[in-house]
Design a protein around this motif. Structure first.
Motif, short mmCIF file in Angstrom:
data_model
loop_
_atom_site.label_atom_id
_atom_site.label_comp_id
_atom_site.label_asym_id
_atom_site.label_seq_id
_atom_site.Cartn_x
_atom_site.Cartn_y
_atom_site.Cartn_z
N VAL A 510 -5.09 -12.02 -2.93
CA VAL A 510 -4.78 -10.06 -3.21
C VAL A 510 -5.24 -9.98 -4.52
O VAL A 510 -5.36 -11.10 -5.48
CB VAL A 510 -4.19 -8.91 -2.37
CG1 VAL A 510 -4.78 -7.97 -2.92
CG2 VAL A 510 -3.19 -9.34 -1.45
N TYR A 511 -7.10 -9.66 -4.76
CA TYR A 511 -7.04 -8.73 -6.05
C TYR A 511 -7.30 -7.90 -6.30
O TYR A 511 -7.88 -7.11 -5.39
CB TYR A 511 -9.06 -9.72 -6.10
CG TYR A 511 -8.80 -11.53 -5.58
CD1 TYR A 511 -7.56 -12.40 -6.38
CD2 TYR A 511 -9.71 -11.85 -4.82
CE1 TYR A 511 -7.92 -13.31 -5.68
CE2 TYR A 511 -10.27 -13.33 -4.21
CZ TYR A 511 -9.19 -13.92 -4.23
OH TYR A 511 -8.82 -15.55 -4.04
N SER A 512 -7.29 -7.60 -7.31
CA SER A 512 -6.96 -6.14 -8.09
C SER A 512 -8.30 -6.31 -8.87
O SER A 512 -8.33 -6.49 -9.75
CB SER A 512 -6.07 -5.68 -8.68
OG SER A 512 -6.19 -4.38 -9.23
N LEU A 513 -9.30 -5.11 -8.70
CA LEU A 513 -10.71 -5.17 -9.30
C LEU A 513 -10.13 -4.07 -9.77
O LEU A 513 -10.53 -4.52 -10.92
CB LEU A 513 -11.74 -4.19 -8.49
CG LEU A 513 -12.15 -5.31 -6.57
CD1 LEU A 513 -13.18 -4.52 -5.68
CD2 LEU A 513 -12.49 -6.65 -7.35
N ARG A 859 -6.60 -16.14 3.19
CA ARG A 859 -7.71 -15.20 3.20
C ARG A 859 -7.39 -14.49 1.76
O ARG A 859 -6.76 -14.50 1.04
CB ARG A 859 -7.79 -14.62 4.03
CG ARG A 859 -6.36 -13.99 4.06
CD ARG A 859 -6.33 -12.61 5.63
NE ARG A 859 -8.02 -12.37 5.85
CZ ARG A 859 -8.48 -11.42 6.33
NH1 ARG A 859 -7.71 -11.55 7.94
NH2 ARG A 859 -9.51 -10.70 6.85
N GLU A 860 -8.69 -14.35 1.52
CA GLU A 860 -8.73 -13.39 0.40
C GLU A 860 -9.20 -12.18 0.78
O GLU A 860 -10.19 -11.08 2.08
CB GLU A 860 -10.19 -13.75 -0.36
CG GLU A 860 -9.96 -14.79 -0.57
CD GLU A 860 -10.89 -16.07 -1.53
OE1 GLU A 860 -11.26 -16.04 -2.54
OE2 GLU A 860 -12.09 -16.13 -1.18
N LEU A 861 -8.38 -11.22 0.05
CA LEU A 861 -8.36 -9.52 0.07
C LEU A 861 -8.22 -9.18 -0.66
O LEU A 861 -8.14 -9.69 -2.49
CB LEU A 861 -7.15 -9.81 0.83
CG LEU A 861 -6.33 -9.40 2.50
CD1 LEU A 861 -5.34 -9.36 2.20
CD2 LEU A 861 -7.57 -9.40 3.45
N VAL A 862 -9.34 -7.77 -0.69
CA VAL A 862 -9.20 -6.89 -2.13
C VAL A 862 -9.01 -5.75 -2.01
O VAL A 862 -8.91 -5.16 -1.46
CB VAL A 862 -11.28 -7.14 -2.68
CG1 VAL A 862 -11.03 -6.42 -3.77
CG2 VAL A 862 -11.59 -8.05 -2.71
N ILE A 863 -8.02 -5.17 -3.40
CA ILE A 863 -7.45 -4.29 -3.63
C ILE A 863 -8.80 -2.85 -4.82
O ILE A 863 -8.71 -3.67 -6.06
CB ILE A 863 -5.93 -3.35 -4.10
CG1 ILE A 863 -5.17 -4.88 -3.37
CG2 ILE A 863 -6.71 -2.32 -4.59
CD1 ILE A 863 -4.00 -4.66 -3.52
N SER A 864 -9.07 -2.58 -3.84
CA SER A 864 -10.31 -1.90 -5.45
C SER A 864 -10.51 -0.26 -5.85
O SER A 864 -11.01 -0.31 -7.26
CB SER A 864 -12.20 -1.40 -3.77
OG SER A 864 -10.91 -0.57 -2.89
#
Length: 864
Positions: A510-513, A859-864
């Motif tokens: 999980v990525y924090s933009l 898998r890859e997820l994003v927190i925008s």
């Protein structure tokens, strides 16, 4: 409080309290309780106190011309600090007026500032003040206490071989049980308070026992009184396997022999002064090291009863401020008496040599500032005298890094892999102690902290204690009691959202933009840097690429496949604004990059020699090898002869000839030394090197300093100082021979902290004393721990607010022994279905993932 009349007991206990202990008003109730408990058991208590924290440094600064302040200002500062403590303790502020007046008189004297006798009187005033304060404080709490000046019973021995400065500022005392002194103290109150650090010479003048000398005062007085124990209280509970202020995983050493304690103290452990061990060992005195604010912690026992354990490294310690002296001359080969002549110089100057290594034409030795006065004047005189014998080089800013433990030479074969951390570090000297208790390396001071951290991780066993030697870690002891809470990482604030995003999955990145944008903002704030490129190999997720470009960063890539991915992911991205920095790619890929209109970097003369016609009339960047690399692991160091990257600086002339032959303009220079670097001066050195190369080539318009900007492993680690990096580059830029643009191309710095790997617990397991947590993904998703030995913080996100009370190895499902995500992690009791979070995985996590064992990576997820 218990009352004991004078003369009722001859059993003495010596308690020493350090400067941090006596300066904290909250500690005095604990000190009084400890003293009362000992009095109740029938012991007479002798208390040795250090000066209030910071006072000795302040007074010592008055003895140096470059740091001297007006006498009134120093007196006022000393008075203010003591008065503030007296007020908090409810004591009269005029209590110390006579001693403070005496300090003022000494500072106002028309004395020779270089006179060590005057310096000793000045610097020793801190303990005279604190001992008077301590006596009044105990008396106010109903304890029958009396002050005795330690100069009345401690007398130094003159040594004609030592310098006058050493005789006054680092004096030596020898003591044995003295019935007369014992009777004298038995006639005083049950509690006697004495100043540490100070003694008297035969003429009755004040002398000092060297920095840290209050520990020595305690054991010397214990020997005089025939005491069986000395309790040394400080701001740490004892000796640790490393400095716990820098390495939270450092473990408490519970039981240590005199020999090992002496070695640890001599090699840099700060909880005890090495001189204090001499009277203790000579008289069989047991030492207990304890923490004033946490008397419940067991601490370290140093005792003659400690049995010698098998060969084992007990600690990794360092000493900074070491002076290295190198004597070199081919004429010393087989020259009878050379060493005697050289060491006579040290003897005549009263300098104690620490470590020595010799060869046919070189002698290298070190001077420990704890045993020597090594000011600039002394070193200049030393160099002058030694220069009569040979060539001399003196390096004052060195450090020793030592592996300490019994039987070091018998386990060298086991230490081999750990010693790889010294690769790419300049080692000035290696010394294996004759007593087989330490293996020591002399290095540049700036490398010492990182080397200790890396060695500790590889050499010291993990765990929670349970044996007689290694106790709990600093982190385990103080996790709940930390006075300063580090800033909470973004993922702790978004715990619920992260758990919700994992719903229906076993693992995910999980990525924090928002975190990505914050990193980009910090980089763009640098005034000395004209352009920041994002090294997309760190993480090529389309949302991250769009975010960094929108934040004003360009794109640096290492393959045309990466370039096409970026162009497809980011609308309007101009290929001419991108930079390709490949390595050993085929000729067809270079041609494709030219067709796309990208800027190109080459790092091999083969390209110009064999394919030069492809680049005719073009502008190119050169990737140069500055000669040495840095980084947290040998596999991420990208400079030096053992690295495949870059053109050696020695081949610049040849490059220029080939470029001229093909009408190629060299408009940019590039260097990249490694990854995970936290020292700002790394890029400063690169700019100096590339600036000189630019002067030689003439047409250079851009200097690209590469990436490698590090991110601390732990959330409470010291981050890279962007302000220092920016300021240093700005200063160096003004010194360049021609105007150029400065570029950087970080990858990890932009995305590492922005990414976390979440994985559900599948199973737990115990094997003897070792516990395992198995999670749903492993080295197929995150190979960095297996490949680089990388350390990532791991928490149980499901039980984030629960304290850690078990030590686990966190492992994945891959059929490899190396499938380990974290060793010896303190975590709460974890159960199947819990979600584990592995932090700082935004860089080189998903980008390096595989389908090994045919298991799909997270898998890859994003927190925008």
């Amino acid at each position: 409080m218990t009352s004991i009349q004078p003369g009722t007991s001859d059993a003495f206990l010596i308690c020493k309290f350090g400067g941090s202990s006596v300066a904290n008003p909250d500690n005095w109730s604990r000190i009084a309780d400890h003293v009362s408990d000992r009095m109740a058991s029938g012991q007479r208590v002798v208390i040795i106190v250090s000066a209030l924290k910071g006072i000795t440094d302040l007074l010592e600064a008055q003895t140096r011309v470059e740091t001297r302040q007006p006498a009134d200002a120093v007196c006022n500062e000393v008075r203010q600090r003591h008065h503030a403590l007296l007020e908090k303790l409810g004591l009269a502020t005029d209590l110390l007026d006579s001693e403070l007046a005496r300090l003022g008189e000494l500072l106002d004297q028309d004395a020779d500032p270089d006179d060590p006798a005057w310096q000793a009187r000045i610097v020793g005033m801190g303990e005279l003040l604190s001992s008077q304060l301590a006596t009044a404080c105990l008396q106010a709490r109903g304890i029958a206490a009396e002050r005795l000046d330690s100069r009345d019973i401690l007398t130094s021995q003159a040594n004609p071989r030592r310098s006058r400065r050493a005789e006054y500022l680092s004096a030596e005392c020898r003591t044995t049980p003295d019935p007369q002194v014992q009777r004298r103290l038995s006639d005083l109150q049950p509690v006697v308070v004495m100043p540490g650090f100070v003694a008297a010479n035969a003429a009755g003048e004040t002398v000092l026992l060297g920095r840290g000398g209050s520990d020595t005062s305690a054991t010397l007085i214990a020997a005089l009184l025939g005491a069986e124990q000395v309790h040394i209280f400080s701001d740490v509970p004892g000796l640790f396997t490393a400095d716990p202020r820098h390495i939270p995983a450092a473990r408490l050493l519970k039981l240590v022999s005199y020999r090992e304690a002496q070695e640890l103290a001599a090699m840099g452990a700060r909880a005890l002064h090495p001189r204090a061990l001499i009277p203790a060992a000579d008289n069989g005195i047991e030492l207990h090291l304890k923490q004033t604010s946490r008397p419940d912690i067991e601490g370290t026992r140093i005792t003659p009863d400690a049995r010698e354990h098998g060969a084992q490294v007990k600690a990794i310690v360092q000493r900074k401020g070491i002076t290295l002296v190198s004597l070199e001359d081919i004429g010393m080969w087989q020259q009878v008496g050379f060493l005697a002549d050289a060491f006579a110089v040290f003897r005549d100057m009263g300098l104690s040599v620490d470590q020595v290594s010799t060869s046919e034409s070189n002698v290298t030795l070190t001077l420990d500032p704890g045993a020597n006065v090594t000011d600039a004047r002394t070193l200049d005189e030393l160099e002058r005298r030694l220069s009569r014998l040979c060539r001399v080089e003196i390096l004052p800013d060195c450090a020793t890094v030592s592996l300490v433990g019994l039987g070091i030479r018998t386990i060298l074969h086991r230490l081999g892999p750990a010693l790889e951390v010294f690769e790419q570090r300049r080692i000035y000297q290696v010394s294996q102690a004759a007593n087989d208790l330490n293996l020591t390396f002399v290095v540049e001071s700036r490398h010492a902290d990182r080397l200790v951290q890396q060695l500790h991780q590889q050499v010291i066993p993990g765990g929670v204690g349970g044996d007689s030697i290694f106790g709990p870690t600093w982190e385990q002891l103080f996790r709940r009691d930390a006075e300063v809470k580090p800033a909470r990482p973004w993922w702790s604030e978004q715990r619920e959202e992260l758990l919700e995003r994992l719903s229906g999955h076993d693992s995910a990145y999980v990525y924090s933009l928002a975190c990505v944008r914050a990193a980009c903002t910090r980089l763009k704030s640098m005034q000395s840097v004209d352009r920041v490129l994002y090294s997309m190999k760190a993480n090529s997720h389309p949302d991250i690429l769009r975010t960094v470009v929108a934040s004003g960063l360009g794109i640096e890539c290492v393959s045309t496949a990466e370039a096409e991915h970026a162009l497809n992911s980011v609308d309007g991205l101009d290929p001419s604004a991108m930079l390709l920095t490949p390595n050993f790619i085929p000729r067809s890929e270079y041609r494709k990059a030219l067709e796309l209109g990208m800027r190109l970097t080459i790092d091999n003369l083969h390209i110009l020699e064999q394919w030069g016609s492809d680049f005719a009339g073009r502008e190119l960047f050169l990737r140069l090898d500055p000669g040495s690399g840095l980084g947290h692991h040998k596999l991420v160091r990208t400079a030096g002869s053992h690295s495949k990257f870059g053109i050696p600086l020695s081949e610049l002339d040849r490059v220029q000839r080939l470029a001229d032959a093909h009408d190629i303009r060299i408009v940019g220079l590039h260097a990249h030394t490694g990854s995970g670097i936290l020292h700002a001066d790394n890029w400063h050195r690169s700019l100096e090197t590339l600036g000189e190369a630019a002067r030689q080539l003439g047409e250079v318009e851009v200097i690209n300093l590469g990436g490698g900007l590090g991110v601390p492993d732990r959330s409470d680690g010291q981050p890279l100082d962007i302000t220092a990096l920016d300021g240093g580059l700005a200063r160096l830029r003004q010194q360049l021979s021609q105007p150029v643009e400065i570029w950087i191309e970080p990858g990890r710095y932009v995305v590492s902290e922005a990414g976390v790997l979440l994985a559900r617990v599948t199973q737990t397991k115990g094997k003897g004393d070792v516990r395992y947590i198995g999670v749903a993904t492993g080295m197929n998703s995150l190979i960095r721990p297996a490949l680089y030995g990388a350390w990532h913080e791991i928490v149980n996100l499901t039980r984030l607010d629960e304290a850690g009370d078990h030590v686990y190895n966190v492992v994945g499902p891959i059929c490899e022994t190396g499938d380990i995500l974290g060793l010896d992690r303190l975590l709460p009791e974890s159960r199947e279905g819990d979600v584990m979070l592995i932090a700082n995985t935004g860089a080189y996590g998903a980008a390096m993932a595989s389908r090994y064992n045919l298991r799909d990576p997270a898998r890859e997820l994003v927190i925008s």
